[in-house]
Scaffold this motif. Structure first.
Motif, PDB file in Angstrom:
ATOM      1  N   GLY A 214     -10.987  35.181  41.684  1.00  0.00           N
ATOM      2  CA  GLY A 214     -10.678  34.178  41.005  1.00  0.00           C
ATOM      3  C   GLY A 214     -12.045  33.411  40.993  1.00  0.00           C
ATOM      4  N   ALA A 215     -12.163  31.912  40.332  1.00  0.00           N
ATOM      5  CA  ALA A 215     -13.393  31.314  40.352  1.00  0.00           C
ATOM      6  C   ALA A 215     -14.440  32.019  39.584  1.00  0.00           C
ATOM      7  CB  ALA A 215     -13.962  30.762  41.714  1.00  0.00           C
ATOM      8  N   VAL A 216     -14.431  32.985  38.763  1.00  0.00           N
ATOM      9  CA  VAL A 216     -15.322  33.632  37.885  1.00  0.00           C
ATOM     10  C   VAL A 216     -15.276  32.967  36.428  1.00  0.00           C
ATOM     11  CG1 VAL A 216     -16.164  35.627  36.731  1.00  0.00           C
ATOM     12  CG2 VAL A 216     -15.202  35.710  39.074  1.00  0.00           C
ATOM     13  N   THR A 217     -16.526  32.638  36.161  1.00  0.00           N
ATOM     14  CA  THR A 217     -16.865  31.556  34.678  1.00  0.00           C
ATOM     15  C   THR A 217     -17.180  32.298  33.490  1.00  0.00           C
ATOM     16  OG1 THR A 217     -16.717  29.603  36.048  1.00  0.00           O
ATOM     17  CG2 THR A 217     -17.440  29.538  33.637  1.00  0.00           C
ATOM     18  N   SER A 218     -16.535  32.506  32.468  1.00  0.00           N
ATOM     19  CA  SER A 218     -17.220  32.858  31.203  1.00  0.00           C
ATOM     20  C   SER A 218     -17.204  31.692  30.205  1.00  0.00           C
ATOM     21  CB  SER A 218     -16.391  33.811  30.321  1.00  0.00           C
ATOM     22  OG  SER A 218     -16.182  35.061  31.274  1.00  0.00           O
ATOM     23  N   TYR A 219     -18.539  31.817  29.545  1.00  0.00           N
ATOM     24  CA  TYR A 219     -18.692  30.345  28.661  1.00  0.00           C
ATOM     25  C   TYR A 219     -18.562  31.115  27.025  1.00  0.00           C
ATOM     26  CZ  TYR A 219     -20.474  28.800  32.921  1.00  0.00           C
ATOM     27  OH  TYR A 219     -20.771  28.474  34.306  1.00  0.00           O
ATOM     28  N   PHE A 220     -18.106  30.226  26.347  1.00  0.00           N
ATOM     29  CA  PHE A 220     -17.953  30.317  24.757  1.00  0.00           C
ATOM     30  C   PHE A 220     -18.282  29.009  24.063  1.00  0.00           C
ATOM     31  CE2 PHE A 220     -14.871  32.811  27.244  1.00  0.00           C
ATOM     32  CZ  PHE A 220     -14.954  33.979  26.879  1.00  0.00           C
ATOM     33  N   GLU A 221     -18.937  29.081  23.076  1.00  0.00           N
ATOM     34  CA  GLU A 221     -19.105  28.281  21.825  1.00  0.00           C
ATOM     35  C   GLU A 221     -19.529  28.734  20.274  1.00  0.00           C
ATOM     36  OE1 GLU A 221     -22.810  25.952  21.483  1.00  0.00           O
ATOM     37  OE2 GLU A 221     -23.704  27.939  21.473  1.00  0.00           O
ATOM     38  N   ASN A 222     -19.931  27.955  19.564  1.00  0.00           N
ATOM     39  CA  ASN A 222     -19.899  28.360  18.143  1.00  0.00           C
ATOM     40  C   ASN A 222     -18.984  29.309  17.481  1.00  0.00           C
ATOM     41  OD1 ASN A 222     -21.892  28.141  16.117  1.00  0.00           O
ATOM     42  ND2 ASN A 222     -22.776  30.281  16.523  1.00  0.00           N
ATOM     43  N   VAL A 223     -17.959  28.910  17.710  1.00  0.00           N
ATOM     44  CA  VAL A 223     -16.476  29.531  17.361  1.00  0.00           C
ATOM     45  C   VAL A 223     -16.212  29.477  15.738  1.00  0.00           C
ATOM     46  CG1 VAL A 223     -14.087  30.422  17.851  1.00  0.00           C
ATOM     47  CG2 VAL A 223     -15.830  29.274  19.751  1.00  0.00           C
ATOM     48  N   TYR A 224     -15.983  30.444  15.127  1.00  0.00           N
ATOM     49  CA  TYR A 224     -15.570  30.632  13.901  1.00  0.00           C
ATOM     50  C   TYR A 224     -14.150  31.414  13.526  1.00  0.00           C
ATOM     51  CZ  TYR A 224     -15.669  31.848   8.841  1.00  0.00           C
ATOM     52  OH  TYR A 224     -15.183  32.099   7.570  1.00  0.00           O
ATOM     53  N   LEU A 225     -13.540  30.850  12.754  1.00  0.00           N
ATOM     54  CA  LEU A 225     -12.353  31.523  12.267  1.00  0.00           C
ATOM     55  C   LEU A 225     -12.371  31.247  10.646  1.00  0.00           C
ATOM     56  CD1 LEU A 225      -9.584  33.384  12.430  1.00  0.00           C
ATOM     57  CD2 LEU A 225      -8.375  31.083  12.858  1.00  0.00           C
ATOM     58  N   GLY A 226     -11.979  32.187   9.837  1.00  0.00           N
ATOM     59  CA  GLY A 226     -11.901  31.940   8.448  1.00  0.00           C
ATOM     60  C   GLY A 226     -12.015  33.378   7.622  1.00  0.00           C
ATOM     61  N   LEU A 227     -12.443  33.199   6.570  1.00  0.00           N
ATOM     62  CA  LEU A 227     -12.691  34.121   5.545  1.00  0.00           C
ATOM     63  C   LEU A 227     -13.880  35.071   6.087  1.00  0.00           C
ATOM     64  CD1 LEU A 227     -11.544  33.042   2.164  1.00  0.00           C
ATOM     65  CD2 LEU A 227     -10.281  34.489   3.713  1.00  0.00           C
ATOM     66  N   PRO A 228     -13.856  36.394   5.708  1.00  0.00           N
ATOM     67  CA  PRO A 228     -15.115  37.123   6.027  1.00  0.00           C
ATOM     68  C   PRO A 228     -16.389  36.623   5.578  1.00  0.00           C
ATOM     69  CG  PRO A 228     -13.727  38.511   5.638  1.00  0.00           C
ATOM     70  CD  PRO A 228     -12.953  37.108   5.037  1.00  0.00           C
ATOM     71  N   TRP A 229     -17.439  36.555   6.402  1.00  0.00           N
ATOM     72  CA  TRP A 229     -18.875  36.172   5.937  1.00  0.00           C
ATOM     73  C   TRP A 229     -19.474  37.559   5.394  1.00  0.00           C
ATOM     74  CZ3 TRP A 229     -22.338  32.137   5.807  1.00  0.00           C
ATOM     75  CH2 TRP A 229     -21.791  31.053   6.380  1.00  0.00           C
ATOM     76  N   ARG A 230     -20.076  37.386   3.905  1.00  0.00           N
ATOM     77  CA  ARG A 230     -20.707  38.433   3.465  1.00  0.00           C
ATOM     78  C   ARG A 230     -22.112  38.064   2.997  1.00  0.00           C
ATOM     79  NH1 ARG A 230     -19.205  40.353  -1.016  1.00  0.00           N
ATOM     80  NH2 ARG A 230     -19.631  42.595  -0.532  1.00  0.00           N
ATOM     81  N   SER A 231     -22.861  38.860   2.891  1.00  0.00           N
ATOM     82  CA  SER A 231     -24.355  38.470   2.434  1.00  0.00           C
ATOM     83  C   SER A 231     -24.161  38.468   0.735  1.00  0.00           C
ATOM     84  CB  SER A 231     -25.322  39.816   2.693  1.00  0.00           C
ATOM     85  OG  SER A 231     -25.529  39.950   4.087  1.00  0.00           O
ATOM     86  N   THR A 232     -24.840  37.230   0.311  1.00  0.00           N
ATOM     87  CA  THR A 232     -24.761  37.072  -0.978  1.00  0.00           C
ATOM     88  C   THR A 232     -25.395  38.085  -2.081  1.00  0.00           C
ATOM     89  OG1 THR A 232     -25.159  34.685  -0.515  1.00  0.00           O
ATOM     90  CG2 THR A 232     -25.583  35.475  -2.715  1.00  0.00           C
ATOM     91  N   GLY A 233     -24.620  38.503  -3.040  1.00  0.00           N
ATOM     92  CA  GLY A 233     -25.312  39.658  -3.855  1.00  0.00           C
ATOM     93  C   GLY A 233     -25.010  41.030  -3.312  1.00  0.00           C
ATOM     94  N   ASN A 234     -24.251  41.266  -1.996  1.00  0.00           N
ATOM     95  CA  ASN A 234     -23.967  42.498  -2.014  1.00  0.00           C
ATOM     96  C   ASN A 234     -23.071  43.241  -2.485  1.00  0.00           C
ATOM     97  OD1 ASN A 234     -24.064  44.720   0.001  1.00  0.00           O
ATOM     98  ND2 ASN A 234     -23.368  43.979   1.793  1.00  0.00           N
TER      99      ASN A 234
END
Length: 746
Positions: free
Chosen positions: A138-158
């Motif tokens: 118990g009392a162990v901490t994990s940290y999270f931020e900069n969270v995304y959910l959506g359509l996939p990110w693709r490189s332009t022109g790939n």
């Protein structure tokens, strides 16, 4: 900083200013911590007891079964590694399943990326993001931020599909070619906070035995013969001495490989290094592919690969006639030779040590204090170049000794006859650091080809000079403005912009009023970074029949020095005073011209409270600020096409810009449109004219709205993402949605 396309709110994404977007799911408590990168806040998930703990988003987000969605976050935890998942929910809000990422290979207190992608299962109507780790106490901490959910990110022109570019789903876009096995790893890699293309999972190519190993893409995108293509990806070699490489290959109609260009990685370590390979598609080429590998690998050694792209190569300098390979030296010295002298030409080493574009440069070393001439290959010029001027630009850095340089361009006709060289007198190469040098050259009559020629004289033995970003383009005005009468807009073209500086663009009217101009990310307000030396801005909000000019400021973010450019005045014409424009600032493809029946009789509402005091004649009145204009605009549409266009414009409910010709008593006005009335004008049922009443309320200019577009999106993207037209029809409601990659349920 909001992640574009994120289903999550910015509060949920960045955990600023609170944790209201998150709730415990299993064995944990939540609190807000500091030290994040996307804003200072981050989500602290603390275990209640030993075992897995999970937190999820409070909200759920609509999804469409069969559509691929992606989630990622940045995580930190010195004690236990993490994973992330997409929790699929049914119409009754029941959990159907969770698509989990791999667990990070090791705990890391540094911020690192975790991510996964997957298709929404049958019956899924909504989704949530779940973050998880499994402490042993118990009392162990994990940290999270900069969270995304959506359509996939693709490189332009790939030209490769998402599943082949990224490894967030599986490894099915790749296959074993020689002596290896393919799996996925989840290393704790500290990608830049805004590098949304890099995921949490990478391709692991592991040698089965001692010897050369290689893997290649399954997909074979279609190419056009004679077009220059580039392939690149991040490579993480087993050791800094490993002979890792990436290769761009071309295939003919029988699927036979007809050529390949290999780009070896000169790795300074075992991190992730973007390696590039470029080449022109041969005359018989039909498709292309990408391969990666390691020569003379040792059994069980692993090459890790991330974000693999193949597409049309962009020139170093807009309009340059010099191909990418000869301008940037990413794979070798390309077509550069030494016609005279003792200098030795080589690609710089290691990766990233000497470069202004990409990761390498041309290294010229002279063992003696003598002159050497180096020359590029010959490159074709646009038709009719004779009599014009071309600008030669390159970057140089002296890293040992001293040098005197004479720079020029040698011209050739169609029969390869030498027409002579135009150049400059010799001058000392400036030091220290990188210098960007330019000179204009007159093109002789009959010239159809050009070669860059430099005479380099070493001032001492063992002198070394580096060259990079070589470009040669026709000299054009730094700033031009063109009138687009059909769309009542102006097109501003900016050339030779300084990269990585901040840009601000004003439109100035005769009374001196300055208004910021809109771009894809919102207004060009001094926060937009210049990423290309060529920028084309379409200004749909310029006033009608009023001369305007543009002021462009670029600011160095370090020194704060500024460069200011000013255009000539230009006017948007408008011939019919009875018509006006209704424009959507964020969706100019919906703009339409309508016939005005009657301008509004304006009202300006105000909230007031009157108090009658006993014994006093006059009331005490408390007033708020008087509101903006309100009134009904009466217009006609004169055809079914105009009527459909107006409906399309009004459907979004966005703030609109109403533009009438000056002198009609109405200034350009941003408005919100209320409940609309569409009435017939009388006559037979086949009469196409309609009488509209648009209730308008004055609104502020939208400042965060960007011009909606699909920068770089082509039909090849559709071909890469969908196997059949039926899948396209099931994924998009309209052709505009196809253009904007705005999918049903997305």
């Amino acid at each position: 900083m909001a992640i574009p396309g994120n289903f999550l709110s910015q509060v949920t994404e960045s955990v600023d200013p609170n944790t209201s977007g998150w709730t415990p799911l299993l064995n944990c408590t939540l609190s807000k911590a500091t030290g994040g990168r996307n804003g200072d806040g981050c989500l602290a998930v603390k275990s209640v007891a030993s075992g897995e703990m999970r937190a999820r988003t409070v909200s759920s987000y609509p999804v469409t079964p069969g559509t691929v969605y992606q989630t990622f976050a940045d995580a930190s935890g010195a004690t236990v590694p993490e994973r992330i998942g997409i929790r699929w929910l049914s119409v009754t809000n029941t959990e159907l399943s969770i698509t989990w990422s791999l667990t990070t290979s090791a705990a890391s207190a540094s911020w690192h990326r975790i991510g996964v992608a997957g298709s929404a299962p049958a019956g899924a109507v909504r989704a949530q993001v779940v973050v998880s780790s499994s402490p042993v106490a118990g009392a162990v901490t994990s940290y999270f931020e900069n969270v995304y959910l959506g359509l996939p990110w693709r490189s332009t022109g790939n030209l490769l599909p998402f599943g082949t570019e990224s490894f967030e789903i599986d490894t099915s876009g790749w296959m074993v070619e020689t002596n290896c096995a393919l799996t996925r790893h989840a290393p704790a890699v500290a990608w830049a906070v805004n590098n949304y293309l890099a995921g949490g999972q990478v391709l692991a190519v592991t040698a089965s035995a001692n010897g050369n190993m290689a893997a290649r893409t399954v997909d074979r995108p279609v190419v056009t013969p004679g077009t220059e293509y580039i392939a690149y990806g991040y490579l993480s070699p087993p050791t800094s001495g490993s002979a890792a490489w990436i290769e761009l290959r071309f295939y003919d109609a029988t699927n036979t490989q007809i050529s390949a260009i290999r780009s070896p990685l000169a790795a300074p370590g075992t991190g992730y290094y973007r390696q590039r390979a470029s080449a022109f598609a041969p005359p018989t080429a039909v498709t292309c592919g990408v391969a990666v590998g390691v020569d003379t690998a040792t059994a069980a050694q692993t090459l890790r690969v991330e974000t693999v792209v193949v597409g049309v190569a962009a020139r170093v300098g807009a309009g340059s006639v010099i191909p990418f390979a000869d301008a940037s030296f990413e794979q070798d010295v390309a077509g550069w030779t030494r016609p005279s002298g003792v200098a030795v030409l080589a690609r710089s080493t290691p990766w990233g040590a000497y470069a202004t574009n990409g990761s390498y440069s041309l290294t010229v070393t002279s063992a003696t204090a003598t002159a050497s001439t180096i020359q590029s290959a010959k490159f074709p010029l646009p038709a009719g170049s004779g009599g014009t001027f071309f600008r030669l630009q390159y970057s140089e850095q002296v890293t040992a000794g001293s040098w005197t340089v004479s720079r020029g361009v040698r011209w050739f006709d169609a029969a390869n006859a030498d027409l002579g060289i135009t150049g400059s007198t010799s001058a000392a190469a400036p030091t220290p650091g990188w210098w960007h040098l330019t000179r204009d050259h007159a093109v002789p009559a009959g010239a159809t080809q050009a070669a860059v020629e430099l005479t380099l004289t070493a001032g001492a033995v063992s002198s070394v000079i580096r060259l990079d970003t070589v470009a040669l383009w026709q000299t054009l005005p730094l700033m031009t403005v063109e009138i687009e009468e059909a769309s009542a807009s102006l097109t501003l073209t900016l050339r030779e912009l300084p990269l990585d500086q901040l840009i601000r663009v004003y439109r100035v009217t005769p009374d001196g009023t300055r208004t910021l101009v809109r771009g894809p990310a919102g207004l060009y307000d001094g926060t937009v970074v210049v990423t290309s030396d060529l920028l084309v801005i379409e200004d749909y909000e310029a006033p009608l029949t009023v001369p305007v000019y543009y002021v462009v400021e670029t600011t160095d973010p370090v020194t704060l020095s500024r460069i200011i450019r000013t255009s000539d005045p230009v006017t948007v014409p408008h011939d019919d005073i009875n018509t006006a424009w209704l424009k959507d600032p964020g969706n100019p493809q919906r703009n339409c011209k309508v016939m005005v029946q009657r301008a509004p009789d304006w009202q300006r509402p105000i909230e007031q409270a009157a108090y009658r005091v006993a014994g006093r004649r006059n009331a005490v009145v408390l007033s708020g600020a008087r509101g903006g204009l309100e009134g009904d605009l009466k217009i006609w549409t004169r055809s079914d096409d105009e009527r459909a266009a107006l409906h399309w414009l009004l459907d979004s409910g966005n703030t609109l810009l109403w533009q009438a010709v000056p002198g009609m008593g109405v200034s350009d006005l941003y408005v919100s449109v209320g409940e609309v009335t569409e009435a017939r004008t009388g006559g037979p049922a086949t009469e196409v004219w309609r009488d509209w009443t648009l209730p308008l309320t004055e609104a502020d200019m939208p400042v965060t709205t960007g011009i909606n577009g699909s920068a770089g999106r082509t039909w090849q993207d559709i071909l890469s993402e969908f196997d059949t037209w039926q899948e396209v029809l099931e994924s998009f409601a309209t052709w505009e949605d196809v253009f904007l990659d705005r999918r049903i349920g997305g």
